[in-house]
Design a protein around this motif. Structure first.
Motif, PDB file in Angstrom:
ATOM      1  N   CYS A   1      10.556  -5.002  -5.642  1.00  0.00           N
ATOM      2  CA  CYS A   1       9.236  -5.550  -5.997  1.00  0.00           C
ATOM      3  C   CYS A   1       8.848  -6.737  -5.124  1.00  0.00           C
ATOM      4  O   CYS A   1       8.424  -7.780  -5.628  1.00  0.00           O
ATOM      5  CB  CYS A   1       9.196  -5.945  -7.471  1.00  0.00           C
TER       6      CYS A   1
ATOM      7  N   ASN B   1      -0.273   2.109 -11.122  1.00  0.00           N
ATOM      8  CA  ASN B   1       0.742   1.788 -12.115  1.00  0.00           C
ATOM      9  C   ASN B   1       1.097   3.059 -12.884  1.00  0.00           C
ATOM     10  O   ASN B   1       0.271   3.961 -13.012  1.00  0.00           O
ATOM     11  CB  ASN B   1       0.201   0.729 -13.082  1.00  0.00           C
TER      12      ASN B   1
ATOM     13  N   TYR C   1       1.170  -3.933  -4.159  1.00  0.00           N
ATOM     14  CA  TYR C   1       0.505  -3.869  -5.461  1.00  0.00           C
ATOM     15  C   TYR C   1      -0.995  -3.871  -5.188  1.00  0.00           C
ATOM     16  O   TYR C   1      -1.585  -4.910  -4.889  1.00  0.00           O
ATOM     17  CB  TYR C   1       0.878  -5.071  -6.335  1.00  0.00           C
ATOM     18  N   TRP C   2      -1.583  -2.682  -5.253  1.00  0.00           N
ATOM     19  CA  TRP C   2      -3.023  -2.544  -5.032  1.00  0.00           C
ATOM     20  C   TRP C   2      -3.479  -1.322  -5.834  1.00  0.00           C
ATOM     21  O   TRP C   2      -3.991  -0.350  -5.295  1.00  0.00           O
ATOM     22  CB  TRP C   2      -3.326  -2.388  -3.539  1.00  0.00           C
ATOM     23  N   ASP C   3      -3.251  -1.388  -7.157  1.00  0.00           N
ATOM     24  CA  ASP C   3      -3.569  -0.253  -8.022  1.00  0.00           C
ATOM     25  C   ASP C   3      -5.068   0.023  -7.993  1.00  0.00           C
ATOM     26  O   ASP C   3      -5.881  -0.891  -8.160  1.00  0.00           O
ATOM     27  CB  ASP C   3      -3.125  -0.544  -9.455  1.00  0.00           C
TER      28      ASP C   3
ATOM     29  N   ASP D   1       7.858  -0.792  -4.937  1.00  0.00           N
ATOM     30  CA  ASP D   1       6.756  -1.730  -5.137  1.00  0.00           C
ATOM     31  C   ASP D   1       6.636  -2.707  -3.968  1.00  0.00           C
ATOM     32  O   ASP D   1       6.669  -3.924  -4.133  1.00  0.00           O
ATOM     33  CB  ASP D   1       6.906  -2.465  -6.471  1.00  0.00           C
TER      34      ASP D   1
ATOM     35  N   GLY E   1       2.780  -7.419  -3.195  1.00  0.00           N
ATOM     36  CA  GLY E   1       1.756  -8.192  -3.889  1.00  0.00           C
ATOM     37  C   GLY E   1       0.997  -9.098  -2.939  1.00  0.00           C
ATOM     38  O   GLY E   1       1.586  -9.689  -2.029  1.00  0.00           O
TER      39      GLY E   1
ATOM     40  N   PHE F   1       0.740 -13.421  -7.489  1.00  0.00           N
ATOM     41  CA  PHE F   1       2.084 -13.168  -6.984  1.00  0.00           C
ATOM     42  C   PHE F   1       2.610 -14.403  -6.250  1.00  0.00           C
ATOM     43  O   PHE F   1       1.846 -15.298  -5.887  1.00  0.00           O
ATOM     44  CB  PHE F   1       2.070 -11.969  -6.030  1.00  0.00           C
TER      45      PHE F   1
ATOM     46  N   HIS G   1       3.854   1.687  -7.805  1.00  0.00           N
ATOM     47  CA  HIS G   1       2.794   0.914  -7.151  1.00  0.00           C
ATOM     48  C   HIS G   1       2.648   1.259  -5.674  1.00  0.00           C
ATOM     49  O   HIS G   1       1.578   1.035  -5.092  1.00  0.00           O
ATOM     50  CB  HIS G   1       3.050  -0.578  -7.339  1.00  0.00           C
ATOM     51  N   ASP G   2       3.696   1.806  -5.066  1.00  0.00           N
ATOM     52  CA  ASP G   2       3.590   2.243  -3.675  1.00  0.00           C
ATOM     53  C   ASP G   2       2.693   3.464  -3.538  1.00  0.00           C
ATOM     54  O   ASP G   2       2.282   3.819  -2.431  1.00  0.00           O
ATOM     55  CB  ASP G   2       4.984   2.552  -3.116  1.00  0.00           C
TER      56      ASP G   2
ATOM     57  N   GLN H   1       0.674  -7.574   2.602  1.00  0.00           N
ATOM     58  CA  GLN H   1       1.747  -7.598   1.611  1.00  0.00           C
ATOM     59  C   GLN H   1       3.109  -7.287   2.235  1.00  0.00           C
ATOM     60  O   GLN H   1       4.141  -7.442   1.581  1.00  0.00           O
ATOM     61  CB  GLN H   1       1.458  -6.589   0.503  1.00  0.00           C
TER      62      GLN H   1
ATOM     63  N   TRP I   1      -0.120   3.372  -5.009  1.00  0.00           N
ATOM     64  CA  TRP I   1      -1.389   2.698  -5.267  1.00  0.00           C
ATOM     65  C   TRP I   1      -1.832   2.872  -6.721  1.00  0.00           C
ATOM     66  O   TRP I   1      -3.013   3.025  -7.021  1.00  0.00           O
ATOM     67  CB  TRP I   1      -2.472   3.181  -4.294  1.00  0.00           C
TER      68      TRP I   1
END
Length: 414
Positions: free
Chosen positions: A148, A265, A194-196, A191, A151, A165, A260-261, A239, A263
């Motif tokens: 993780c 959750n 983080y760009w959902d 992760d 972010g 983050f 998250h990779d 990121q 894009w």
């Protein structure tokens, strides 16, 4: 109502060069984020034109992902000892390249150097070693695991005073501290961004998130169309590049993707589930990997036909399933549980049947002293979220996990 862009961004960008696209983004929040993408200053090494550099190795191969501070109009070359590897452009602008070296000697320390087409050095030479052969008997192996690290950069003024983050400079400092212990390899477990693209809470569940609106992807077009590629780089690059820079140039790193990779959750509502991931976001995940961090190299004990594994012009690579083999001392099995997860009740799976067979075969095999399973979602652990191996759910009143309450939409087959 979704806020509209003042002009049609896609139509504007489709007829302009990348520099014009960057200038256009500069007026908007996505552009402000792209400006945070500068790499950390390299320590004791002249990075030259290199923005970021991430390698992976086996006992006989190397794969490097490299981005430069300007687009290269002609193909660069990687010198590996006395050999040479011609680069392959991984984006459409010439900023991102990969170098795939084969037929190398095990346990050998190579000197690497990057050269432009005119012979000019693109950075200072540096060392990178291959792993020992599978039947070698190394005495020690030091491994770095972390997770993780993605972010957008936030702010941190002390304990309890963080917004968003962690700043990328702090993440980079933590990784540099880890590298000071001289690990032989590193696993970055999921992760990385983080760009959902969607929100999964409240009355707008399933609708575009603030990040999704900023990127404004045209999901009917290809990921590498001009506007989509520009938006992807503006979101993902800041990121990754400031966190790693070129610090791992001599430390092989193995990147696993998680939710998250892709894009998104791992979330579900009555109307929509985030996984299996929609096609466009799957292509975003693949493109992010293609540009920024290495896929997995082939291994004699891993079937070549596992899902998301192929032999193409970019090499014999697997996007989701990997092996880190260090002589007969250690073998680490790396597997992404998101790409093949299904929703089929008692017949649902996290991992494809062929992948499970490979894992079982390796678990029962001899010839290695230490075998480690490293899935993107660890088993034996739960946070009570939907997309996990187990039916545990968070009992908020007692602040504890429980199976006394059914976890909505959890699949028995998992």
């Amino acid at each position: 109502m979704t806020k509209r862009w003042p002009v049609d961004r896609r139509r504007f960008l489709s007829g302009t060069a990348g520099a014009m696209g960057a200038a256009f983004f500069g007026r908007f929040p996505l552009g402000a984020m792209a400006e945070q993408g500068a790499p950390p200053a390299a320590q004791g090494w002249d990075a030259g034109n290199v923005r970021h550099l991430l390698p992976t190795v086996s006992d006989s191969r190397m794969l490097l992902k490299v981005s430069f501070d300007r687009a290269l109009s002609a193909t660069p070359t990687l010198r590996v000892g006395a050999g040479a590897v011609v680069g392959r452009m991984n984006d459409t602008a010439g900023e991102h390249w990969q170098f795939y070296a084969t037929d190398l000697e095990p346990a050998r320390r190579y000197t690497l150097s990057l050269q432009a087409a005119d012979g000019r050095a693109l950075c200072e030479p540096w060392p990178l070693s291959t792993f020992p052969s599978p039947d070698a008997r190394p005495e020690r192996f030091r491994m770095l695991f972390f997770t993780c690290a993605g972010g957008p950069g936030g702010s941190y003024d002390g304990i309890g005073q963080r917004q968003g983050f962690l700043p990328t400079v702090i993440r980079n400092r933590l990784l540099r501290r880890a590298l000071s212990f001289a690990p032989d390899a590193a696993v970055a477990n999921g992760d990385h961004i983080y760009w959902d693209l969607h929100t999964w809470q409240g009355e707008n569940a399933g609708q575009l998130s603030a990040s999704g609106r900023r990127s404004n992807f045209d999901q009917a077009d290809t990921v590498f169309s001009t506007s989509n590629e520009t938006a992807m780089k503006a979101a993902a690059g800041p990121q990754i590049v400031p966190v790693y820079g070129s610090d791992f140039r001599s430390t092989p790193v193995f990147f696993l993707q998680d939710d998250h990779d892709h894009w998104e959750n791992d979330a579900v509502t009555d109307d929509i589930a985030s996984f299996p991931i929609p096609w466009f976001q799957l292509q975003l995940a693949r493109a992010t990997q293609q540009l920024y961090y290495p896929e997995f190299l082939p291994d004699a004990s891993r079937p070549a036909g596992l899902p998301w594994s192929s032999a193409t012009g970019r090499g014999d690579l697997s996007e989701s399933f990997g092996t880190l083999r260090y002589g007969n001392l250690a073998e680490i099995l790396l597997y992404d549980v998101r790409r093949t997860m299904s929703l089929a009740g008692p017949n649902a799976v996290f991992i494809d049947a062929q992948v499970e067979r490979w894992l079982m075969d390796r678990t029962g095999a001899s010839g290695v002293s230490h075998l480690v399973h490293a899935p993107s979602n660890p088993f034996g652990w739960s946070a009570g979220k939907w997309g996990e191996w187990y039916p545990d759910i968070l009992d908020r009143e007692n602040a504890a996990l429980t199976t006394a309450v059914a976890k909505p939409y959890w699949q028995e087959g998992w």
